[in-house]
Each structure stands twice: as C-alpha cells, then as structure tokens.
Design an enzyme around this catalytic site. Structure first.
Site, mmCIF file in Angstrom:
data_model
loop_
_atom_site.group_PDB
_atom_site.id
_atom_site.type_symbol
_atom_site.label_atom_id
_atom_site.label_comp_id
_atom_site.label_asym_id
_atom_site.label_seq_id
_atom_site.Cartn_x
_atom_site.Cartn_y
_atom_site.Cartn_z
ATOM 1 C CB THR A 257 -25.902 6.572 -14.445
ATOM 2 O OG1 THR A 257 -25.612 5.223 -14.449
ATOM 3 C CG2 THR A 257 -25.521 7.445 -15.401
ATOM 4 C CE1 TYR B 64 -25.719 -3.562 -19.668
ATOM 5 C CE2 TYR B 64 -23.368 -4.135 -19.795
ATOM 6 C CZ TYR B 64 -24.471 -3.180 -19.922
ATOM 7 O OH TYR B 64 -24.018 -1.836 -20.184
#
Length: 233
Positions: free
Chosen positions: A191, A157
């Site tokens: 989220t 990431y």
C-alpha cells in the site's frame, strides 16, 4: 425476531489501501458500507472506483483524532437512519523514526491516530451494538505491536499498536459477548504505507479484516489474528 435488514460496516481510513479493499470485500460479502475519510472528496473518488457499489456505499467525513468529528459523523448517520453494526478501525499512520530521533509531535500523532482514534470510535459506536445485542469491531494492528514479536520498532508505531492491542481487550470486556472485538495484523502489505516492495497483496491483507468483521455468533472475541489464525500478543 430475526433481523431482516442488511448490516452496515463503518471503515475508517477507507479511501485507500487496506481500508478501501476492506470496503470492497465487505460490499461483496453483502454488507452496506460507510467509507469514512478525513477528505470527503478523496472518499467519494475512492467509492466511485468500487465497481457496482451503487447506493450501498456511503461516504462520510471523519477525523478519528477529533471526538467532535466522530460525534458529528454518528449524528449524521443516526439522522439518516443508519445503524453501525460493524466498526473497522483502520485509519493509521506509520512513523519510522528511531526512538532518539523521534520528536514529540510525531509521537503524539501516532498515538492520536492509531490509538485515540479507535478509543473515540469505540466509545461512540459500540454502546449501540451492545444494546442491540450484535456487533463486530476490528482493530487493524500490527505484529510490530506484539510484545512477543518486535515491539517497539519503529518506536512510536510499535508503542501505539501495542496499546491498541490492549484497548482491544478492554473494549471486548466492556462490550459483552454479543459484540466480537478483535485485533488483526494484516502483514506487510503493498500500500502507500507499506511500500511497493511489500510481499503481501492488498486483497490478502484485507482478508482477515473482513473475516473478523463477519464472524458468526460462535466466533472469537478479544483475540489477535493474522491469516485467520490467532497469534500471540
């Protein structure tokens, strides 16, 4: 001659999280929105949940990892007379594997979605912005991709977001000053990706995205922002 038609924003990964909230905020700001998602059924369901959106939101199938999918989406929009003025590269994945536990498939997926996806959409949609003399591109990045912060953690990431930051500078230079191309760190947001324990609500997470998507002509380009303030790369 001044433009009289409403500007249109395309938001990748628009069916949930920061992408969906960005769609909501851009509609509220007066833009038309193309909500792009790999799964059109989920995209349509998400669009129905935006109160009052009506005909101002259009759902499109778009897999950013596939250049053919991006090209097909662009053709459908052109055939429908839709010009993309604002591109929000929000689609992303968040693998958390440490470097020595990371397999090649996960590594490639992170680069394909987080980096190559933005490469595809910028190559397809930005040239027309430059020709028309107006455009906005927002690459949803992360402080985990900042060389001055915490890169490379998590490994795939962090590297993919650091590369996305570099791509932001490349596209900004290539597009010219009329197209404002910036990256944003929305923070750690509540989220599906960020988790329910994240400290930042989705409305605040999307705020700087929306701000960069609606910059005035005097606004910055080639920058990295959090909470509407420039931060180091």
């Amino acid at each position: 001659m001044a433009r009289t038609t409403t500007r249109t924003a395309l938001v990748t990964g628009g069916n949930r999280g920061i992408g969906l909230e960005t769609c909501r905020q851009l509609l509220r700001a007066g833009l038309d929105v193309v909500l792009a998602a790999r799964d059109t059924a989920r995209g349509r369901e998400a669009a129905r949940g935006i109160k009052g959106a009506g005909a101002r939101i259009r759902v499109e199938e778009l897999d950013v990892t596939s250049r053919a999918s991006v090209d097909a989406c662009a053709r459908r929009l052109t055939d429908a007379g839709v010009e993309v003025d604002v591109l929000v590269n929000n689609a992303g994945v968040y693998p958390t594997d440490s470097f020595f536990e990371l397999d090649e498939a996960t590594w490639r997926e992170a680069l394909d979605v987080n980096l190559t996806g933005a490469f595809h959409t910028c190559q397809v949609f930005v040239p027309a912005m430059a020709r028309r003399g107006w455009g906005r591109v927002v690459n949803v990045s992360s402080g985990l991709g900042a060389m001055t912060d915490n890169v490379p953690s998590p490994a795939a990431y962090g590297v993919s977001k650091a590369a996305l930051n570099a791509l932001t500078l490349v596209v900004s230079s290539a597009a010219g000053p009329a197209v404002k191309v910036n990256a944003v760190c929305p923070g750690w947001v509540r989220t599906d990706m960020g988790g329910s324990w994240a400290p930042t609500g989705v409305e605040k997470g999307a705020d700087t995205v929306t701000w960069l998507a609606t910059l005035p002509d005097s606004g910055p380009t080639g920058g990295f922002f959090r909470n509407r303030r420039r931060i180091p790369w």
